[in-house]
Design a protein around this motif. Structure first.
Motif, mmCIF file in Angstrom:
data_model
loop_
_atom_site.group_PDB
_atom_site.id
_atom_site.type_symbol
_atom_site.label_atom_id
_atom_site.label_comp_id
_atom_site.label_asym_id
_atom_site.label_seq_id
_atom_site.Cartn_x
_atom_site.Cartn_y
_atom_site.Cartn_z
ATOM 1 N N LEU A 321 0.778 -1.342 -0.005
ATOM 2 C CA LEU A 321 0.030 0.173 -0.023
ATOM 3 C C LEU A 321 0.803 1.253 -0.010
ATOM 4 O O LEU A 321 0.324 2.117 -0.619
ATOM 5 N N ASP A 322 2.014 1.286 0.624
ATOM 6 C CA ASP A 322 2.950 2.425 0.612
ATOM 7 C C ASP A 322 3.523 2.640 -0.771
ATOM 8 O O ASP A 322 3.683 3.726 -1.045
ATOM 9 N N TYR A 323 3.660 1.283 -1.277
ATOM 10 C CA TYR A 323 4.097 1.662 -2.838
ATOM 11 C C TYR A 323 3.337 2.138 -3.474
ATOM 12 O O TYR A 323 3.683 2.873 -4.475
ATOM 13 N N GLY A 324 1.962 1.558 -3.360
ATOM 14 C CA GLY A 324 1.058 2.394 -4.502
ATOM 15 C C GLY A 324 0.837 3.865 -4.007
ATOM 16 O O GLY A 324 0.658 4.631 -5.027
ATOM 17 N N ILE A 325 0.991 4.038 -2.852
ATOM 18 C CA ILE A 325 0.901 5.662 -2.555
ATOM 19 C C ILE A 325 1.886 6.183 -3.050
ATOM 20 O O ILE A 325 1.838 7.326 -3.727
ATOM 21 N N ALA A 326 3.248 5.868 -3.130
ATOM 22 C CA ALA A 326 4.313 6.378 -3.414
ATOM 23 C C ALA A 326 4.367 6.760 -5.237
ATOM 24 O O ALA A 326 4.662 7.593 -5.602
ATOM 25 N N LEU A 327 3.583 5.753 -5.906
ATOM 26 C CA LEU A 327 3.383 5.724 -7.428
ATOM 27 C C LEU A 327 2.516 6.841 -7.431
ATOM 28 O O LEU A 327 2.662 7.945 -8.335
ATOM 29 N N GLN A 333 4.155 14.170 -9.049
ATOM 30 C CA GLN A 333 5.227 15.205 -8.800
ATOM 31 C C GLN A 333 5.386 15.693 -7.424
ATOM 32 O O GLN A 333 5.869 16.563 -7.017
ATOM 33 N N ARG A 334 4.721 14.904 -6.328
ATOM 34 C CA ARG A 334 5.101 15.013 -5.010
ATOM 35 C C ARG A 334 6.533 14.052 -4.474
ATOM 36 O O ARG A 334 6.233 13.157 -3.869
ATOM 37 N N TYR A 335 7.378 14.567 -4.991
ATOM 38 C CA TYR A 335 8.690 13.760 -4.790
ATOM 39 C C TYR A 335 9.142 13.543 -3.495
ATOM 40 O O TYR A 335 9.668 12.685 -3.125
ATOM 41 N N GLN A 336 8.947 14.596 -2.605
ATOM 42 C CA GLN A 336 9.467 14.329 -1.357
ATOM 43 C C GLN A 336 8.654 13.407 -0.520
ATOM 44 O O GLN A 336 9.147 12.488 0.274
ATOM 45 N N GLN A 337 7.225 13.292 -0.669
ATOM 46 C CA GLN A 337 6.516 12.395 -0.062
ATOM 47 C C GLN A 337 6.589 10.993 -0.601
ATOM 48 O O GLN A 337 6.661 9.901 0.173
ATOM 49 N N ALA A 338 6.826 10.897 -1.887
ATOM 50 C CA ALA A 338 7.161 9.711 -2.479
ATOM 51 C C ALA A 338 8.415 9.096 -1.929
ATOM 52 O O ALA A 338 8.700 7.775 -1.588
ATOM 53 N N ARG A 339 9.615 9.886 -1.782
ATOM 54 C CA ARG A 339 10.822 9.362 -1.426
ATOM 55 C C ARG A 339 10.746 9.064 0.046
ATOM 56 O O ARG A 339 11.287 7.988 0.687
ATOM 57 N N GLU A 340 9.818 9.742 0.783
ATOM 58 C CA GLU A 340 9.715 9.290 2.319
ATOM 59 C C GLU A 340 8.930 7.617 2.382
ATOM 60 O O GLU A 340 9.344 7.089 3.323
ATOM 61 N N LYS A 341 8.135 7.284 1.575
ATOM 62 C CA LYS A 341 7.528 6.194 1.386
ATOM 63 C C LYS A 341 8.549 5.177 0.811
ATOM 64 O O LYS A 341 8.642 4.124 1.276
ATOM 65 N N LEU A 345 11.280 1.170 2.224
ATOM 66 C CA LEU A 345 10.920 0.051 1.424
ATOM 67 C C LEU A 345 12.149 -0.433 0.732
ATOM 68 O O LEU A 345 12.614 -1.900 0.645
ATOM 69 N N ILE A 346 12.868 0.368 -0.147
ATOM 70 C CA ILE A 346 13.999 -0.249 -0.604
ATOM 71 C C ILE A 346 15.191 -0.516 -0.077
ATOM 72 O O ILE A 346 16.001 -1.589 -0.154
ATOM 73 N N LYS A 347 15.131 0.198 1.285
ATOM 74 C CA LYS A 347 16.536 -0.338 2.288
ATOM 75 C C LYS A 347 16.327 -1.634 2.742
ATOM 76 O O LYS A 347 17.258 -2.334 2.771
ATOM 77 N N ALA A 348 15.063 -2.038 2.862
ATOM 78 C CA ALA A 348 14.573 -3.531 3.350
ATOM 79 C C ALA A 348 14.982 -4.428 2.311
ATOM 80 O O ALA A 348 15.157 -5.582 2.682
ATOM 81 N N GLN A 349 14.548 -3.893 1.071
ATOM 82 C CA GLN A 349 14.402 -5.099 0.068
ATOM 83 C C GLN A 349 15.184 -4.310 -1.318
ATOM 84 O O GLN A 349 14.525 -3.945 -2.243
ATOM 85 N N PRO A 350 16.435 -4.124 -1.271
ATOM 86 C CA PRO A 350 17.387 -3.303 -2.258
ATOM 87 C C PRO A 350 17.178 -4.256 -3.473
ATOM 88 O O PRO A 350 17.407 -3.474 -4.607
ATOM 89 N N ASN A 351 16.932 -5.286 -3.596
ATOM 90 C CA ASN A 351 16.655 -5.906 -5.198
ATOM 91 C C ASN A 351 15.295 -6.064 -5.329
ATOM 92 O O ASN A 351 15.059 -6.763 -6.608
ATOM 93 N N ASN A 352 14.310 -5.578 -4.863
ATOM 94 C CA ASN A 352 13.034 -5.724 -5.303
ATOM 95 C C ASN A 352 12.618 -4.796 -6.576
ATOM 96 O O ASN A 352 12.945 -3.603 -6.424
ATOM 97 N N ARG A 353 12.481 -5.229 -7.691
ATOM 98 C CA ARG A 353 12.376 -4.741 -8.924
ATOM 99 C C ARG A 353 11.157 -3.856 -9.014
ATOM 100 O O ARG A 353 11.084 -2.630 -9.559
ATOM 101 N N THR A 360 13.498 4.574 -9.774
ATOM 102 C CA THR A 360 14.189 5.198 -11.054
ATOM 103 C C THR A 360 13.313 6.228 -11.539
ATOM 104 O O THR A 360 13.756 7.208 -11.767
ATOM 105 N N ASP A 361 11.944 6.153 -11.448
ATOM 106 C CA ASP A 361 11.235 7.305 -11.656
ATOM 107 C C ASP A 361 11.336 8.376 -10.965
ATOM 108 O O ASP A 361 11.116 9.620 -11.586
ATOM 109 N N LEU A 362 11.487 8.135 -9.617
ATOM 110 C CA LEU A 362 11.752 9.256 -8.737
ATOM 111 C C LEU A 362 12.852 10.002 -8.984
ATOM 112 O O LEU A 362 13.112 11.179 -9.273
ATOM 113 N N ASP A 363 14.016 9.252 -9.183
ATOM 114 C CA ASP A 363 15.395 9.854 -9.487
ATOM 115 C C ASP A 363 15.429 10.925 -10.812
ATOM 116 O O ASP A 363 15.830 11.899 -10.982
ATOM 117 N N ILE A 364 14.576 10.206 -11.826
ATOM 118 C CA ILE A 364 14.479 10.719 -12.963
ATOM 119 C C ILE A 364 13.778 12.166 -12.885
ATOM 120 O O ILE A 364 13.987 13.146 -13.385
#
Length: 499
Positions: A321-327, A333-341, A345-353, A360-364
């Motif tokens: 659900l946090d992933y969906g909210i981040a999308l 273009q609410r990038y700060q809120q997306a990064r907080e979500k 997630l990616i720290k816990a699962q760095p290889n989760n595609r 990648t979306d966020l960094d771009i």
């Protein structure tokens, strides 16, 4: 990927374009040791159509129909979702009987509840199934049912039945059945008009097909270690939900659902051991992705959908659900809120595609291209052939205006995955970004036309590319050779369509 110019799998503005059709490689899956003692008592009549249409010919029709679908239907062009549905589908296929062809699974951007199978091992599902199937086993039950339609060769058997009561040949019947891809009920009606067969006999035959697909599908579910009760549960809920509806779902038009069928599927499911099967994390993430990007729900309503479920969700469900909210935040273009979500997630699962793709979306979005490329290079060092990662990497190079590097990567990718329009679109963009490769740009666009069966446009593009290439060069020779191939494919396609 790209913020939705004319083909991509990112953002909100171009969801309905070219297909991302993954070539099927069977995935091994555990086979339940208890299945063999719970065999069905219905006869197996699924291979009776072998004399009507060869498997090789079915594959040829399937390829032609897939090109038609790409040109006419809003197919979801999303590598992550394509990877998920194909992994799930091939887990089922690996546990199915009578498999004679590779399978490909595609998603159509449509909120209606429906799924259909067609020649050549293709299974198409509407995205609306993710919203109405409450568990992964329920989604798998629909897929197992459609896989059974293919393995039992129901389209070929339908043509055989029609040919026995009609002066027309099987070849003539194929033309009417072509309609069944986009609208199966229309195809059935056309077949009747062509053959003057009785409507009642076709309805009965269709119901027999449905019952057989249920029986075979339940057995496949059990072998693949899914919850077999999911099939009657899904049927029953649909019937209850639409009992008094003025307009029935499209699913009921193509998949008759009388009470007897629900009762029969429930009885058959009870012949197998009952088990509780948890949803996979990828199912939950795929469902969240569809709600965020392919449900047709407005941003605020989609956010409400996630937030309501968040309150009662398990810790594992909260991640999706946090992933969906981040999308939703990324797309708005609410990038700060997306990064907080996304960060935890990616720290816990760095290889989760799913998470890598979102980051990648966020960094771009924030023009942090080096950060995106560093993460993708790390992931590719462990999964060098993964399509999702390769496409993300190429897209990032294009957005970072490193067109030369992108071209090299995408030329390799499209050589290996010639059926993937995403690769050709990105290659077209990469050539365009350099401003010096108009011939390559035209050729890449020509391949996208070919994947949609738009042969004249494809040939025109390659002809223009050959004219731009240096006289006598290897590039010109390659373009000329491709023109010959396209003309040959065009002739074969026309021969099939004219039947």
């Amino acid at each position: 990927m790209p913020p939705r110019a004319s083909c991509s799998w990112r953002g909100k503005t171009a969801r309905r374009l070219v297909a991302y059709a993954l070539a099927g490689t069977l995935v091994s899956a555990p086979v339940s040791a208890n299945v063999e003692s719970y065999q069905s008592d219905l006869p197996n009549i699924g291979t009776a159509a072998a004399s009507t249409l060869s498997v090789a010919k079915e594959k040829e029709f399937g390829d032609a129909y897939m090109r038609m679908l790409r040109a006419s239907k809003p197919i979801i062009d999303d590598p992550l979702l394509g990877e998920y549905v194909n992994a799930l589908g091939h887990r089922l296929v690996a546990n199915a009987n009578d498999v004679r062809t590779p399978f490909q699974f595609i998603l159509i951007d449509n909120q209606a509840i429906n799924a259909f199978a067609f020649f050549g091992g293709y299974v198409a599902m509407h995205s609306g199934l993710f919203l109405h199937a409450k568990t992964e086993s329920e989604l798998a039950s629909v897929m197992a049912h459609e896989i059974a339609h293919v393995t039992q060769r129901h389209l070929a058997r339908s043509m055989e039945a029609q040919a026995q009561t009609s002066p027309l040949t099987v070849a003539a019947l194929v033309g009417s059945l072509m309609l069944a891809i986009a609208a199966p009920e229309a195809g059935i009606a056309a077949a009747h008009a062509a053959t003057a067969g009785s409507m009642q006999s076709q309805i009965n035959f269709t119901r027999r097909n449905e019952e057989e697909a249920d029986r075979v599908g339940i057995e496949t579910l059990a072998r693949a270690d899914f919850d077999v009760e999911a099939m009657p549960r899904f049927f029953s809920r649909l019937a209850d939900e639409y009992r008094y509806a003025s307009q029935m779902p499209e699913y009921f038009s193509t998949h008759p659902l009388p009470a007897s069928r629900i009762t029969d599927s429930r009885a058959r499911a009870r012949q197998y051991p009952q088990k509780s099967v948890p949803d996979s994390p990828d199912y939950q993430l795929a469902r969240a992705r569809i709600v965020a990007r392919y449900s047709g729900i407005a941003d605020r309503s989609a956010m409400d959908w996630f937030e309501r479920r968040h309150k009662a969700a398990s810790p594992a469900e909260k991640h999706s659900l946090d992933y969906g909210i981040a999308l939703l935040d990324i797309d708005a273009q609410r990038y700060q809120q997306a990064r907080e979500k996304l960060a935890p997630l990616i720290k816990a699962q760095p290889n989760n595609r799913f998470y890598i793709d979102a980051m990648t979306d966020l960094d771009i979005g924030e023009k942090q291209y080096d950060s995106a490329l560093s993460r993708l290079n790390q992931a590719l060092s462990q999964q060098p052939n993964n399509r999702v990662l390769l496409l993300n990497h190429a897209y990032t190079l294009v957005k970072a205006k490193r067109g030369g590097e992108a071209i090299k990567a995408l030329e390799r990718y499209t050589h290996q995955h010639a059926d993937d329009s995403n690769g050709w679109f990105l290659l077209q963009q990469a050539y365009e970004s350099t401003g010096t490769h108009r011939d390559g740009e035209l050729a890449a666009q020509g391949e996208r036309y070919a994947l949609r069966g738009q042969w004249s446009k494809a040939i025109r593009n390659y002809t223009q590319a050959a004219q731009l290439a240096e006289l006598g060069s290897l590039a010109q020779a390659r373009y000329d050779a491709r023109i010959d191939q396209l003309r040959h494919q065009q002739a074969r396609f026309k021969a099939l369509s004219d039947r």
